[in-house]
Design a protein around this motif. Structure first.
Motif, short mmCIF file in Angstrom:
data_model
loop_
_atom_site.label_atom_id
_atom_site.label_comp_id
_atom_site.label_asym_id
_atom_site.label_seq_id
_atom_site.Cartn_x
_atom_site.Cartn_y
_atom_site.Cartn_z
N GLY A 87 -9.33 2.49 0.00
CA GLY A 87 -9.90 2.46 -1.34
C GLY A 87 -11.01 1.46 -1.56
O GLY A 87 -11.58 1.41 -2.66
N GLY A 88 -11.37 0.68 -0.54
CA GLY A 88 -12.38 -0.35 -0.73
C GLY A 88 -13.77 0.18 -1.03
O GLY A 88 -14.47 -0.36 -1.89
N VAL A 89 -14.19 1.23 -0.33
CA VAL A 89 -15.51 1.79 -0.59
C VAL A 89 -15.54 2.43 -1.98
O VAL A 89 -16.53 2.28 -2.72
N ILE A 90 -14.48 3.12 -2.35
CA ILE A 90 -14.39 3.70 -3.69
C ILE A 90 -14.55 2.61 -4.75
O ILE A 90 -15.27 2.78 -5.75
N GLU A 106 -9.25 11.73 2.56
CA GLU A 106 -8.57 10.96 3.60
C GLU A 106 -7.54 11.86 4.27
O GLU A 106 -6.72 12.48 3.59
N ILE A 107 -7.58 11.93 5.59
CA ILE A 107 -6.69 12.85 6.31
C ILE A 107 -5.24 12.36 6.33
O ILE A 107 -4.30 13.16 6.39
N ASP A 108 -5.04 11.05 6.24
CA ASP A 108 -3.69 10.49 6.37
C ASP A 108 -3.23 9.90 5.04
O ASP A 108 -3.63 8.80 4.65
N GLY A 109 -2.38 10.61 4.34
CA GLY A 109 -1.90 10.16 3.05
C GLY A 109 -1.13 8.86 3.10
O GLY A 109 -1.05 8.13 2.09
N LYS A 110 -0.57 8.53 4.25
CA LYS A 110 0.19 7.28 4.37
C LYS A 110 -0.73 6.06 4.25
O LYS A 110 -0.30 5.00 3.78
N LYS A 116 -2.12 1.25 -1.49
CA LYS A 116 -1.80 1.02 -2.90
C LYS A 116 -0.67 0.00 -3.04
O LYS A 116 -0.68 -0.84 -3.96
N LYS A 117 0.28 0.04 -2.13
CA LYS A 117 1.45 -0.84 -2.23
C LYS A 117 1.14 -2.26 -1.78
O LYS A 117 1.54 -3.24 -2.44
N ALA A 123 -7.31 -1.28 -3.08
CA ALA A 123 -7.03 0.11 -3.46
C ALA A 123 -6.91 0.32 -4.97
O ALA A 123 -6.59 1.43 -5.42
N GLY A 124 -7.19 -0.69 -5.75
CA GLY A 124 -6.89 -0.66 -7.17
C GLY A 124 -7.63 0.37 -8.00
O GLY A 124 -7.23 0.65 -9.13
N GLU A 125 -8.73 0.93 -7.46
CA GLU A 125 -9.50 1.91 -8.24
C GLU A 125 -9.21 3.36 -7.85
O GLU A 125 -9.86 4.28 -8.37
N LEU A 126 -8.27 3.58 -6.96
CA LEU A 126 -8.01 4.95 -6.52
C LEU A 126 -7.45 5.83 -7.62
O LEU A 126 -7.53 7.06 -7.55
N ASP A 127 -6.89 5.22 -8.66
CA ASP A 127 -6.36 5.99 -9.79
C ASP A 127 -7.35 6.05 -10.96
O ASP A 127 -7.00 6.54 -12.04
N ASN A 128 -8.55 5.57 -10.74
CA ASN A 128 -9.57 5.61 -11.79
C ASN A 128 -9.90 7.07 -12.14
O ASN A 128 -9.97 7.93 -11.25
N PRO A 129 -10.09 7.40 -13.41
CA PRO A 129 -10.37 8.79 -13.79
C PRO A 129 -11.67 9.34 -13.22
O PRO A 129 -11.84 10.58 -13.18
#
Length: 275
Positions: A87-90, A106-110, A116-117, A123-129
């Motif tokens: 999530g860093g580039v995002i 991203e091919i690997d959901g893990k 996120k964890k 990764a804090g912006e991955l849930d941004n609208p």
């Protein structure tokens, strides 16, 4: 007893870091994943034995993937990030208000789940609208989305495992087709000390597709050799023609308007790889 993690970067060279704690290890459907907490670099994501990012120095890589391209394109509304599940580039892309939508494939959901964890500052912006997260093959996504994106960023691992196809001429041709008529793409292209052949090959392949190709560098301490290259392919806009006085200051730790052009001034031995 002390615990140390070592990345064997070549057959004869590696880096090592003292570990506080191993947070998770898992063999996913695509790769061996580990999240470890180191004394020097903080929490560290490791994939297939290679350091992907650390809390301490992650800003260099993520800023230098995102901002040179986004400040070269005059109106980047739709952006794609291939890979980059941490999530860093995002996070950096969203610092540009003209970006209306950023898609992460991203091919690997893990990688997304554990980032996120354990890496919330990255990764804090991955849930941004403004963000759409897709767990799928980036190669196929590119193929299925022609003339869609203003900027495409390839945030891949090294060319092993699931990332092998992301260093092929066919992939770069697919990127060209997925970009709009004035689109820009950028990819991390490894280091010139140990992967000179890779840089030469990528540069040659991209030059056969894009009319404007530029290579630039950044210093990333936990990546092999510390000197890292990025390759930018542009249909219309040249990053060296950007008026740096018109680049808006944003919240960064490495990239600056003055650094925009300076990053493209290559050491001679790296410049020779791009000829």
């Amino acid at each position: 007893m002390e615990l140390w993690y070592t990345e064997k970067q070549t057959e004869n060279f590696g880096i090592t870091a003292k570990i506080r704690e191993t947070l998770v290890t898992e063999k996913t459907d695509f790769q061996d994943l580990a999240m470890i907490d180191t004394v020097e670099w903080g929490r560290m994501l490791v994939l297939d034995g290679m350091v992907m990012t650390t809390v301490k120095d992650e800003f260099v890589y993520h800023e230098m993937v995102a901002h040179p391209a986004l400040n070269t394109h005059p109106n980047p509304k739709h952006v794609l990030v291939v890979g980059g599940g941490d999530g860093g580039v995002i996070r950096e892309v969203l610092k540009h208000p003209q970006v209306e939508k950023a898609v992460l494939v991203e091919i690997d959901g893990k990688v997304i789940e554990y980032s996120k964890k354990f890496l919330p500052e990255i990764a804090g912006e991955l849930d941004n609208p403004r963000v759409e997260v897709i767990v799928n093959d980036g190669y196929m996504h590119i193929h299925d989305h022609k003339n869609t994106y203003d900027v495409i960023m390839v945030d891949s691992t090294e060319p092993v495992g699931p990332a092998v196809n992301l260093f092929t001429q066919g992939f770069y041709k697919g990127i060209f087709d997925a970009l709009k008529e004035d689109g820009i793409f950028v990819a991390q292209t490894d280091n010139p000390w140990f992967k000179a052949d890779l840089i030469q090959t990528v540069n040659r392949d991209v030059k056969e597709i894009f009319p404007i190709v530029r290579v630039y560098c950044a210093n990333i301490p936990t990546y092999p050799s510390g000197l890292w290259t990025f390759t930018m392919g542009c249909k219309k806009y040249d990053p060296l023609q950007v008026d740096e006085t018109k680049i808006e200051e944003i919240d960064t730790k490495y990239y600056t308007p003055r650094l925009h052009k300076a990053a493209f001034a290559l050491p001679k031995f790296v410049e020779d790889l791009t000829k």
